[in-house]
Design a protein around this motif. Structure first.
Motif, PDB file in Angstrom:
ATOM      1  N   ARG A  39      66.358 -36.179 -55.766  1.00 29.62           N
ATOM      2  CA  ARG A  39      66.752 -35.734 -57.103  1.00 29.62           C
ATOM      3  C   ARG A  39      65.737 -34.792 -57.731  1.00 29.62           C
ATOM      4  NH1 ARG A  39      68.123 -40.996 -60.586  1.00 29.62           N
ATOM      5  NH2 ARG A  39      66.044 -41.569 -59.811  1.00 29.62           N
ATOM      6  N   LEU A  50      75.530 -31.823 -49.587  1.00 32.00           N
ATOM      7  CA  LEU A  50      74.362 -31.873 -48.715  1.00 32.00           C
ATOM      8  C   LEU A  50      74.791 -31.884 -47.254  1.00 32.00           C
ATOM      9  CD1 LEU A  50      71.349 -32.439 -47.987  1.00 32.00           C
ATOM     10  CD2 LEU A  50      71.857 -34.877 -48.367  1.00 32.00           C
ATOM     11  N   ALA A  63      77.573 -34.465 -54.744  1.00 37.47           N
ATOM     12  CA  ALA A  63      76.294 -33.908 -54.311  1.00 37.47           C
ATOM     13  C   ALA A  63      75.983 -34.313 -52.866  1.00 37.47           C
ATOM     14  CB  ALA A  63      75.176 -34.383 -55.240  1.00 37.47           C
ATOM     15  N   VAL A  64      76.278 -35.553 -52.515  1.00 39.48           N
ATOM     16  CA  VAL A  64      76.035 -36.012 -51.141  1.00 39.48           C
ATOM     17  C   VAL A  64      76.945 -35.271 -50.170  1.00 39.48           C
ATOM     18  CG1 VAL A  64      76.129 -37.991 -49.578  1.00 39.48           C
ATOM     19  CG2 VAL A  64      75.199 -38.266 -51.880  1.00 39.48           C
ATOM     20  N   ALA A  91      66.056 -34.060 -48.949  1.00 46.16           N
ATOM     21  CA  ALA A  91      66.938 -34.282 -50.089  1.00 46.16           C
ATOM     22  C   ALA A  91      66.370 -35.311 -51.056  1.00 46.16           C
ATOM     23  CB  ALA A  91      68.315 -34.734 -49.608  1.00 46.16           C
ATOM     24  N   THR A  97      69.348 -33.238 -54.475  1.00 45.39           N
ATOM     25  CA  THR A  97      70.511 -34.092 -54.241  1.00 45.39           C
ATOM     26  C   THR A  97      70.336 -35.426 -54.947  1.00 45.39           C
ATOM     27  OG1 THR A  97      70.775 -33.129 -52.016  1.00 45.39           O
ATOM     28  CG2 THR A  97      72.004 -35.139 -52.497  1.00 45.39           C
TER      29      THR A  97
END
Length: 242
Positions: free
Chosen positions: A37, A72, A68-69, A35, A61
């Motif tokens: 950006r 995930l 977003a977290v 993960a 992520t």
């Protein structure tokens, strides 16, 4: 037979600590949820692992984005026939650069805090929410020399790293008795990776921390017996003064 899995948050260049952790875990038989950006960078890491016979998945992520977290972790912990829920989670995100204290803008200070501390809180919270009900797992936060002391020109970095350290301590005290191993690593020195090498090519390798050696220490922490858990460890090359 299903394989174990791990989540590594904060992976950049292929020659960096995050990528080294991903490769090591893949070598240990883990499926790795990678993960970051920057999808382009983590896709290269995942592709290299998959091409060599490992199992990895790149998931774009932003660790500072709560939604977003959550996505995930929901994806990684969703039931799968051939992959077990993650039991090893690493938060490795952060930024660092010298800025004189009088020149730090409010926006810059907040950016350092959001990436280096707030992101760690979000990842740590989701890890606890998913792992504590299972009664097992390891969460490791990557710290730095600045976790312990503030250097001139690095107040914004030190504030974020010191905050991350307190998150790890609070989590360890709350969730250790429930079976969740929470640890914090102090990386006391320069890391021999692409980022530093591109800026300081004159540095000698034995004065820097080897990325694979750091990754091996993370693995050792994950495999520790619960009667002798590490909460914090400092790593430095033998030439580093302290």
């Amino acid at each position: 037979m299903s394989m174990p899995s791990a989540i590594i948050v904060g992976v950049g260049a292929e020659q960096g600590l995050g990528a080294a952790l991903c490769r090591l875990l893949a070598d240990k038989g883990y499926h790795v949820f990678i993960a970051s950006r920057t999808l382009e960078k983590i896709a290269k890491v995942a592709d290299a692992i998959n091409a060599s016979g490992g199992s990895a998945e790149a998931i774009e992520t932003d660790a500072t984005d709560e939604a977003a977290v959550k996505r995930l972790f929901e994806h990684a912990f969703a039931p799968q026939d051939d992959i077990d829920p993650p039991d090893f989670i690493v938060f490795n995100a952060g930024i660092n650069r010298h800025i004189g204290f009088r020149d730090v803008t409010a926006a810059e200070f907040e950016e350092f805090w959001r990436i280096g501390c707030f992101g760690g809180f979000l990842v740590g919270r989701e890890a606890a929410r998913h792992l504590v009900p299972l009664g097992r797992g390891t969460v490791i936060f990557t710290g730095a020399s600045a976790s312990l002391r503030g250097k001139a020109g690095f107040a914004q970095f030190a504030a974020a790293k010191a905050g991350l350290r307190m998150i790890s301590q609070s989590m360890a005290r709350e969730f250790g008795p429930l079976g969740l191993h929470v640890a914090h690593t102090i990386i006391d020195g320069g890391i021999d990776g692409e980022r530093l090498r591109s800026r300081r090519p004159e540095l000698q390798a034995d004065a820097l921390l080897n990325i694979d050696a750091i990754a091996e220490t993370y693995w050792h922490i994950h495999r520790q017996h619960p009667s002798a858990w590490t909460q914090e460890i400092d790593l430095r090359p033998y030439k580093e003064t302290f």
